[in-house]
Design an enzyme around this catalytic site. Structure first.
Site, mmCIF file in Angstrom:
data_model
loop_
_atom_site.group_PDB
_atom_site.id
_atom_site.type_symbol
_atom_site.label_atom_id
_atom_site.label_comp_id
_atom_site.label_asym_id
_atom_site.label_seq_id
_atom_site.Cartn_x
_atom_site.Cartn_y
_atom_site.Cartn_z
ATOM 1 N N HIS A 1 -10.274 -4.755 11.571
ATOM 2 C CA HIS A 1 -11.046 -4.962 10.344
ATOM 3 C C HIS A 1 -12.488 -4.467 10.485
ATOM 4 C CE1 HIS A 1 -7.735 -7.833 9.689
ATOM 5 N NE2 HIS A 1 -8.028 -7.800 8.424
ATOM 6 N N GLU B 1 0.815 -1.216 0.000
ATOM 7 C CA GLU B 1 0.000 0.000 0.000
ATOM 8 C C GLU B 1 0.847 1.264 0.000
ATOM 9 O OE1 GLU B 1 -0.540 -2.563 2.069
ATOM 10 O OE2 GLU B 1 -2.621 -3.206 1.850
#
Ligand SMILES: Cc1ncc(C[n+]2csc(CCOP(=O)(O)OP(=O)(O)O)c2C)c(N)n1
Ligand SMILES: [Mg+2]
Lengths: 328, 339
Positions: free
Chosen positions: B135, B66
């Site tokens: 998450h 990322e």
């Protein structure tokens, strides 16, 4: 460095426990999730990443560690946790979200912490790298011995944290070993599509440390190479990078349709299942008998069944307990 | 043809993919990159079909890198492309935030407006399905706090398509947050009310315009994404006891349509703000301040229903207890009634 008979049997037993654990979790995970598959339902909600097939990585490395050594693992942690000696009852209860779980249900399957055996894991890719380096630094500063091992997937070897941690560990000559479990996939993306070189052990050269590649998902070869690397770290000679070819016999997570796999790949992997292979090896090398095997399998299953019964019988936390333990 | 047959109900996932495909057809500069967004079609379904139509050059699976691809989105955008980049879960922003808030968000300003950074960063938010503390977050406030990025977050498929189209056409960076529980992926549960009629032709909604999704006279409930659905459920329940609740869907956090909220609260005199993001230093406080600052007369102290200031717990009883809900909104209203 060859494993003794006891070491081989220990590795084999851990593999049996780990596999049967995953098979049991797989079944229980599906409870309450049919006909409609909704992750939120059933006794084990949320994401579930199983380690079926990757057991050799865990046992070949952890055979050289004791409770004092530090291990960081990933979103796919069960095999490593088991081989590191994490309390199986409390780990299982954590995966069920029970009050008796290692974290009282706060962490779940991706956040297993057992301080008694210096094990932890987490859900963000390559996140365990820095903490393993830090644990190794702490051992060096405290002059108290012990090594740290960071497990990661081959997909994680493309994260910045991986590269920065390798360099830092090498510059400071820290007692840490990096173990890549190369199962060829990062969710749906093949290693060949995401990684500029074929094998990640080659990257060790860029950070001035030894690199090893172990083909064939072979627990004995892993034992040998990891043993060298860990001994080297214990001698204060610095870090090592190891990449292990392993097999993910399950989907990325439960519910994964695995449509990205080439035709026949799964069958080919199952044909190379490391557990029957290891059993045959034991039969050929140390006179392991079917009766011996039945006994060990029964023991492994008993352990897992016991842990699952413990988890099922345990109470859920009170909702308000969510507010506790943010600070100590 | 009956009216019903003209209905074209889509999930947010399908609406996002449709908006992206339509813009990719007319603008060669638009491309998509991220993890598992290619042949898989995105873990949350919002790039389904794009790889087949546009191929591997314009629909690019990335390594799990990322830091690199978020920075690359900034560089490509400044060089004439219009990247759409996916951060699979918003929780992963930690590994790439430098490129987001120090470059994507600031390069236009640093360059005196010379450099444009037309990136769309789409990312999933939200919990409720026991995916634990790395998450399940929303992080609305984290992104909206830092100047230089527009932040949108739809509650239904119609808005998702219109906001995505607008985001792609915008010359500024736009963070497009989609809530997992609204995405219409069965495995994450499905909020039926998020699946609505979506016209086939391309259209855009203005970024920074809230919607009054239910009119009422007694209390204003303000929310975004999941909060809107909790608000609507609470409003329906309150209606049964004769209370008329107005529900405002902010639709975007930056720019923030304060005027629509203020106008509503002027009318109702009561304000409840709902947010699945952490309570402190967040959207709920911002909305209440914006109303109070304007001297709007209130019949009762404003209330907020937000996530407590704790990491998100895995275990179902704890997580469900901590999440906002229609019941909590109703309880907040009762507090106001008793004032
Ligand atoms: C920083 C970050 N990016 C993306 C993800 C989503 N994700 C979870 S597992 C995974 C694949 C990991 O592949 P690998 O490292 O090879 O481990 P494996 O799943 O094969 O065990 C991805 C992309 C994540 N958890 N963290
Ligand atoms: Mg992998």
């Amino acid at each position: 460095m060859k494993p003794s008979r006891e070491q081989q049997l220990w590795m084999y037993e851990q593999m049996l426990v780990s596999r049967y654990f995953e098979e049991s979790i797989e079944k229980i995970y599906m409870e309450g999730k049919s006909p409609a598959f909704n992750m939120a339902n059933g006794p084990i909600p949320g994401e579930m990443h199983l380690s079926n097939g990757q057991e050799p990585c865990a046992v070949g490395v952890c055979a050289h560690l004791d409770a004092d050594d530090v291990v960081t693992s990933t979103h796919r942690p069960h095999h490593v946790a088991i081989a590191k000696g994490v309390d199986l009852d409390r780990m299982t209860a954590e995966i069920f979200g029970k009050k008796t779980g290692l974290s009282g249900g706060r962490g779940g399957h991706m956040h297993i912490f057992d301080a008694d055996v210096n094990f932890s894991c987490s859900g963000i890719i390559a996140q365990g790298m820095g903490p393993a380096v830090g644990a190794a630094l702490s051992r060096q500063l405290q002059r108290k011995g012990g090594v740290a091992v960071a497990f990661l997937g081959e997909g994680a070897a493309n994260q910045g944290a991986f590269h920065e941690s390798l360099n830092l560990a090498a510059v400071w000559k820290l007692p840490v070993v990096f173990v890549i479990e190369d199962n060829a996939w990062g969710i749906s993306v093949a290693k060949s599509a995401s990684t500029a070189i074929e094998r990640n052990d080659q990257r060790a050269a860029a950070y001035g440390m030894p690199g090893h590649f172990i083909p064939g998902n072979d627990p004995l070869a892993i034992f040998e190479v990891a043993g060298e690397a860990i001994a080297r770290a214990r001698r204060g000679e610095g870090p090592t990078l190891i990449e292990i070819e392993t097999y993910r016999l399950a989907g990325h997570f439960m519910g994964d349709a695995e449509g990205y796999r080439p035709e026949g790949e799964k069958d080919a992997l199952f044909a190379k299942d490391p557990i029957p292979k290891f059993r045959n090896h034991l039969k050929a090398s140390i006179g392991w008998t079917d009766a011996d095997d039945a006994e060990l399998v029964a023991r492994a299953h008993g352990l897992v069944d016991g842990a699952i019964a413990f988890a099922r019988d345990s109470a859920y936390p009170e909702p308000e307990e969510a507010l506790e333990k943010v600070f100590v | 043809m009956t009216v019903a047959s003209k209905e074209r109900k889509l999930t947010i996932a399908r609406a996002m993919a449709e908006a992206i495909a339509q813009q990719m057809r007319i603008d060669q500069r638009v491309f998509v990159m991220g993890e598992d967004i290619g042949p898989l079609g995105g873990v949350f379904g919002n790039t389904r079909g794009l790889f087949d139509e546009f191929g591997a050059e314009r629909v690019r699976d990335t390594p799990i890198s990322e830091t690199a691809f978020m920075g690359a989105a900034v560089g490509a955008a400044s060089d004439g492309m219009r990247p759409i980049v996916e951060l699979m879960f918003v929780d992963f922003f930690g590994v790439c935030f430098d490129a987001i808030y120090n470059l994507m968000a600031k390069n236009t300003y640093f360059s005196g407006g010379e450099v444009k950074v037309p990136v769309v960063l789409m990312t999933s938010t939200g919990g409720g399905y026991s995916d634990a503390g790395q998450h399940s977050q929303c992080l609305h406030g984290t992104f909206a706090h830092l100047p230089g990025m527009k932040v949108v977050a739809p509650s239904n498929a119609y808005d998702a398509k219109g906001l995505m189209t607008a985001a792609i056409r915008d010359d500024n960076p736009v963070i497009f947050m989609f809530h997992k529980a609204l995405q219409g992926m069965g495995w994450l549960g499905t909020e039926r009310d998020a699946i609505v009629h979506v016209p086939e032709e391309a259209y855009q909604l203005p970024i920074g315009k809230a919607a009054v999704v239910r009119e009422g006279a007694d209390v204003t409930i303000v929310g975004i994404t999941s909060g809107v659905h909790h608000g609507l459920k609470a409003a329906r329940a309150l209606a049964e006891r004769g209370v008329s609740a107005e529900v405002v869907d902010l639709r975007s956090l930056v720019p923030l349509d304060r005027q629509t909220v203020i106008d509503s609260v002027r009318k109702t005199g009561r304000l409840i703000v709902v947010d699945e993001d952490y309570q402190s230093y967040g959207m709920t406080g911002e909305i209440i301040s914006s109303v109070v600052e304007q001297g709007v007369m209130l019949k009762a102290p404003p209330q907020r229903v937000a996530y407590p200031d704790i990491p998100i717990p895995f275990s179902r009883p704890m997580e469900q207890w901590a999440l906002p809900s229609a019941d909590k909104i109703i309880a907040a209203f009762e507090t106001m009634e008793n004032h």
